[in-house]
Design an enzyme around this catalytic site. Structure first.
Site, PDB file in Angstrom:
ATOM      1  N   ASP A 121       8.701  11.238  -3.275  1.00 55.35           N
ATOM      2  CA  ASP A 121       7.398  11.610  -2.703  1.00 55.35           C
ATOM      3  C   ASP A 121       7.636  12.512  -1.490  1.00 55.35           C
ATOM      4  O   ASP A 121       8.341  12.129  -0.563  1.00 55.35           O
ATOM      5  CB  ASP A 121       6.637  10.357  -2.228  1.00 55.35           C
ATOM      6  CG  ASP A 121       6.257   9.431  -3.381  1.00 55.35           C
ATOM      7  OD1 ASP A 121       6.129   9.913  -4.525  1.00 55.35           O
ATOM      8  OD2 ASP A 121       6.064   8.225  -3.121  1.00 55.35           O
TER       9      ASP A 121
ATOM     10  N   ALA B 223      10.480   2.516 -10.372  1.00 53.41           N
ATOM     11  CA  ALA B 223      11.365   2.139  -9.268  1.00 53.41           C
ATOM     12  C   ALA B 223      10.610   1.312  -8.228  1.00 53.41           C
ATOM     13  O   ALA B 223      11.143   0.328  -7.707  1.00 53.41           O
ATOM     14  CB  ALA B 223      11.958   3.388  -8.627  1.00 53.41           C
TER      15      ALA B 223
ATOM     16  N   ASN C 169      -5.533  -1.097 -13.102  1.00 54.55           N
ATOM     17  CA  ASN C 169      -6.495  -1.163 -11.991  1.00 54.55           C
ATOM     18  C   ASN C 169      -7.873  -0.716 -12.480  1.00 54.55           C
ATOM     19  O   ASN C 169      -8.044  -0.325 -13.635  1.00 54.55           O
ATOM     20  CB  ASN C 169      -5.995  -0.377 -10.770  1.00 54.55           C
ATOM     21  CG  ASN C 169      -6.037   1.135 -10.960  1.00 54.55           C
ATOM     22  OD1 ASN C 169      -6.701   1.648 -11.860  1.00 54.55           O
ATOM     23  ND2 ASN C 169      -5.337   1.851 -10.101  1.00 54.55           N
TER      24      ASN C 169
ATOM     25  N   GLY D 286      -8.542  -3.934  -6.179  1.00 51.81           N
ATOM     26  CA  GLY D 286      -8.373  -3.628  -4.754  1.00 51.81           C
ATOM     27  C   GLY D 286      -8.736  -4.810  -3.875  1.00 51.81           C
ATOM     28  O   GLY D 286      -8.239  -5.917  -4.088  1.00 51.81           O
TER      29      GLY D 286
ATOM     30  N   ASP E  51       1.809  -1.468  -7.337  1.00 57.76           N
ATOM     31  CA  ASP E  51       3.234  -1.662  -7.646  1.00 57.76           C
ATOM     32  C   ASP E  51       3.764  -2.937  -6.980  1.00 57.76           C
ATOM     33  O   ASP E  51       4.572  -3.657  -7.576  1.00 57.76           O
ATOM     34  CB  ASP E  51       4.048  -0.441  -7.208  1.00 57.76           C
ATOM     35  CG  ASP E  51       3.725   0.791  -8.047  1.00 57.76           C
ATOM     36  OD1 ASP E  51       3.283   0.625  -9.201  1.00 57.76           O
ATOM     37  OD2 ASP E  51       3.904   1.920  -7.548  1.00 57.76           O
TER      38      ASP E  51
ATOM     39  N   SER F 195       1.233  -6.065   1.524  1.00 56.70           N
ATOM     40  CA  SER F 195       1.734  -4.684   1.491  1.00 56.70           C
ATOM     41  C   SER F 195       0.709  -3.662   1.996  1.00 56.70           C
ATOM     42  O   SER F 195       1.098  -2.630   2.535  1.00 56.70           O
ATOM     43  CB  SER F 195       2.210  -4.306   0.086  1.00 56.70           C
ATOM     44  OG  SER F 195       1.120  -3.904  -0.720  1.00 56.70           O
TER      45      SER F 195
ATOM     46  N   SER G  40       6.315  -0.526   2.463  1.00 63.10           N
ATOM     47  CA  SER G  40       5.319  -1.576   2.757  1.00 63.10           C
ATOM     48  C   SER G  40       5.567  -2.864   1.962  1.00 63.10           C
ATOM     49  O   SER G  40       4.877  -3.857   2.167  1.00 63.10           O
ATOM     50  CB  SER G  40       3.908  -1.060   2.446  1.00 63.10           C
ATOM     51  OG  SER G  40       3.699  -0.989   1.050  1.00 63.10           O
TER      52      SER G  40
HETATM   53  N1  LIG Z   1      -8.140  -3.516   0.789  1.00 65.01           N
HETATM   54  C1  LIG Z   1      -7.413  -4.520   0.293  1.00 65.01           C
HETATM   55  N2  LIG Z   1      -7.455  -5.748   0.861  1.00 65.01           N
HETATM   56  C2  LIG Z   1      -6.733  -6.779   0.382  1.00 65.01           C
HETATM   57  N3  LIG Z   1      -5.946  -6.685  -0.693  1.00 65.01           N
HETATM   58  C3  LIG Z   1      -5.851  -5.494  -1.310  1.00 65.01           C
HETATM   59  C4  LIG Z   1      -6.576  -4.344  -0.860  1.00 65.01           C
HETATM   60  N4  LIG Z   1      -6.285  -3.316  -1.683  1.00 65.01           N
HETATM   61  C5  LIG Z   1      -5.416  -3.803  -2.592  1.00 65.01           C
HETATM   62  N5  LIG Z   1      -5.150  -5.100  -2.397  1.00 65.01           N
HETATM   63  C6  LIG Z   1      -4.285  -5.985  -3.195  1.00 65.01           C
HETATM   64  O1  LIG Z   1      -3.490  -5.188  -4.045  1.00 65.01           O
HETATM   65  C7  LIG Z   1      -3.781  -5.469  -5.427  1.00 65.01           C
HETATM   66  C8  LIG Z   1      -3.716  -4.198  -6.215  1.00 65.01           C
HETATM   67  O2  LIG Z   1      -4.626  -3.287  -5.643  1.00 65.01           O
HETATM   68  P1  LIG Z   1      -5.339  -2.116  -6.446  1.00 65.01           P
HETATM   69  O3  LIG Z   1      -6.220  -2.678  -7.475  1.00 65.01           O
HETATM   70  O4  LIG Z   1      -5.943  -1.218  -5.435  1.00 65.01           O
HETATM   71  O5  LIG Z   1      -4.064  -1.475  -7.144  1.00 65.01           O
HETATM   72  P2  LIG Z   1      -3.794   0.057  -7.415  1.00 65.01           P
HETATM   73  O6  LIG Z   1      -5.092   0.753  -7.412  1.00 65.01           O
HETATM   74  O7  LIG Z   1      -2.974   0.144  -8.623  1.00 65.01           O
HETATM   75  O8  LIG Z   1      -2.944   0.463  -6.149  1.00 65.01           O
HETATM   76  P3  LIG Z   1      -2.586   1.931  -5.683  1.00 65.01           P
HETATM   77  O9  LIG Z   1      -3.423   2.125  -4.452  1.00 65.01           O
HETATM   78  O10 LIG Z   1      -1.145   1.819  -5.391  1.00 65.01           O
HETATM   79  O11 LIG Z   1      -2.912   2.865  -6.794  1.00 65.01           O
HETATM   80  C9  LIG Z   1      -5.159  -6.128  -5.400  1.00 65.01           C
HETATM   81  O12 LIG Z   1      -5.323  -6.971  -6.517  1.00 65.01           O
HETATM   82  C10 LIG Z   1      -5.109  -6.884  -4.091  1.00 65.01           C
HETATM   83  O13 LIG Z   1      -4.403  -8.098  -4.261  1.00 65.01           O
HETATM   84  C1  LIG Z   2      -5.436   3.268 -10.003  1.00 58.01           C
HETATM   85  O1  LIG Z   2      -4.180   3.811 -10.362  1.00 58.01           O
HETATM   86  C2  LIG Z   2      -4.162   5.209 -10.487  1.00 58.01           C
HETATM   87  C3  LIG Z   2      -2.783   5.617 -10.981  1.00 58.01           C
HETATM   88  O2  LIG Z   2      -2.688   5.279 -12.326  1.00 58.01           O
HETATM   89  C4  LIG Z   2      -4.502   5.857  -9.168  1.00 58.01           C
HETATM   90  O3  LIG Z   2      -4.542   7.265  -9.304  1.00 58.01           O
HETATM   91  C5  LIG Z   2      -5.844   5.337  -8.692  1.00 58.01           C
HETATM   92  O4  LIG Z   2      -6.094   5.839  -7.394  1.00 58.01           O
HETATM   93  C6  LIG Z   2      -5.857   3.820  -8.656  1.00 58.01           C
HETATM   94  N1  LIG Z   2      -7.191   3.324  -8.343  1.00 58.01           N
HETATM   95  C7  LIG Z   2      -7.487   2.707  -7.227  1.00 58.01           C
HETATM   96  C8  LIG Z   2      -8.896   2.264  -7.076  1.00 58.01           C
HETATM   97  O5  LIG Z   2      -6.651   2.503  -6.353  1.00 58.01           O
END
Ligand SMILES: Nc1ncnc2c1ncn2[C@@H]1O[C@H](COP(=O)(O)OP(=O)(O)OP(=O)(O)O)[C@@H](O)[C@H]1O
Ligand SMILES: *[C@@H]1O[C@H](CO)[C@@H](O)[C@H](O)[C@H]1NC(C)=O
Length: 310
Positions: free
Chosen positions: A17, A46, A187, A225, A257, A289, A298
């Site tokens: 990144d 990873a 997600n 989230g 992740d 995290s 994180s």
């Molecule tokens: N604002 C928040 N407050 C508390 N827990 C959170 C928050 N955001 C994410 N999490 C935790 O992280 C988990 C995964 O979050 P999320 O559904 O946003 O995954 P994602 O969208 O795949 O993540 P990324 O932002 O890496 O794409 C949630 O189920 C929750 O346990």
């Molecule tokens: C869900 O995961 C995708 C990657 O596949 C990412 O682009 C998107 O922002 C994520 N959604 C949320 C709400 O974090």
């Protein structure tokens, strides 16, 4: 050297990144001056592997890096995390997967991903790792590497380890991924893209979970989230909501992740726990995290977790 058998095996991507922080996103043809720059180790494969390793899991990664300084650096970093890298190969005449990211002051971002060596991950790579794959307690897959290699590994592991497919990014190249996984995990935005229905609320999550079960997923986890996650399984099909603690997030990148790495750790080391409890604990790790900046940076280490989460 005697190496122990990895209980968690990840087949997936490695990316570097490159993050530039700018006052706003550039317009077409525009050159902007940024304020800050950060390089990080990424790629969903990873990331999930490192998240599990930090919790104390013995892990192996099956992946491809490029034959450039980034690739060699990444290999060292993985070894330092204790990840077994015997099946992480450096690909001649290829560059390491790159994610160029611009983050604007308002929080908006722009990302260009060039998969590079990740595209070379192939069925032969999986076959070379056959014994490791067959001996794993938990296997983790995402969609940032070629689906042929993923399907080959899913087949090898069938009836052996638990196979978690994280359908990210949501470009499903083969519907066999629904039926060939033991747990399908996505997600809210990915669920929306795959099902073409809105997935914003917990109620939406229940409906989406049922739809994924109809598509043949034996178990489905949808992360929402700050709203936690939804779980539905063949044995216990009524969708179940797992809430998370309210916190002030600092940086949510990599939360998914962290969640998946933690799921793999708990399933491999605490198989007696119910899936509900596993998802609950994985949510707690992911919530930790989001309270620190960065992606891999994180992810919590084992010694930073309360006893209830070990
Ligand atoms: N604002 C928040 N407050 C508390 N827990 C959170 C928050 N955001 C994410 N999490 C935790 O992280 C988990 C995964 O979050 P999320 O559904 O946003 O995954 P994602 O969208 O795949 O993540 P990324 O932002 O890496 O794409 C949630 O189920 C929750 O346990
Ligand atoms: C869900 O995961 C995708 C990657 O596949 C990412 O682009 C998107 O922002 C994520 N959604 C949320 C709400 O974090």
């Amino acid at each position: 050297m005697e190496v122990s058998k990895p209980r968690v095996v990840v087949v997936g991507s490695c990316m570097i990144d490159l993050v530039s922080y700018a006052p706003r996103l550039p317009r077409a043809g525009e050159t902007l001056t940024g304020r800050k720059f950060q390089q990080g180790f990424g790629g969903k494969g990873a990331n999930q592997c490192v998240a599990a390793a930090r919790l104390g899991a013995e892990t192996a990664l099956i992946a491809r890096l490029g034959d450039d300084s980034f690739g060699h650096e990444y290999l060292k970093a993985l070894n330092k995390e204790g990840v077994q890298t015997g099946y992480v190969s450096i690909t001649k005449e290829m560059h390491t997967g790159m994610a160029q990211i611009v983050v604007a002051e308002c929080g908006e971002n722009q990302i260009v991903i060039v998969p590079g060596a990740n595209r070379n991950l192939c069925v032969e790579d999986v076959q070379l790792a056959k014994e490791t794959i067959e001996a794993a307690k938990v296997l983790l897959f995402q969609l940032e590497t070629p689906v042929e290699a993923t399907l080959a590994a899913l087949k090898l592991a069938k009836g052996k380890g638990k196979r978690i497919v994280n359908a990210a990014p949501a470009v499903l190249k083969d519907t066999a991924l629904f039926t060939e996984s033991d747990i399908f995990c996505i997600n809210e935005t990915e669920a929306e893209e795959l099902l073409k229905i809105p997935v914003k609320s917990i109620e939406d999550g229940y409906k989406a979970a049922e739809k994924f079960r109809d598509l043949g997923c034996s178990a489905i986890v949808i992360t929402l989230g700050s709203q936690g996650a939804i779980l539905s399984t063949q044995e216990d099909p009524t969708p179940y909501h797992i809430p998370v603690k309210k916190v002030q997030p600092v940086d949510t990148t990599g939360a998914g992740d962290a969640f998946l790495g933690a799921m793999a750790y708990y399933m491999a080391y605490h198989p007696q726990l119910s899936l509900k409890e596993i998802v609950h604990r994985a949510c707690s790790v992911a919530t930790i995290s989001v309270q620190s900046p960065g992606t891999q940076s994180s992810f919590p280490y084992r010694n930073e977790l309360p006893d209830a989460l070990l």
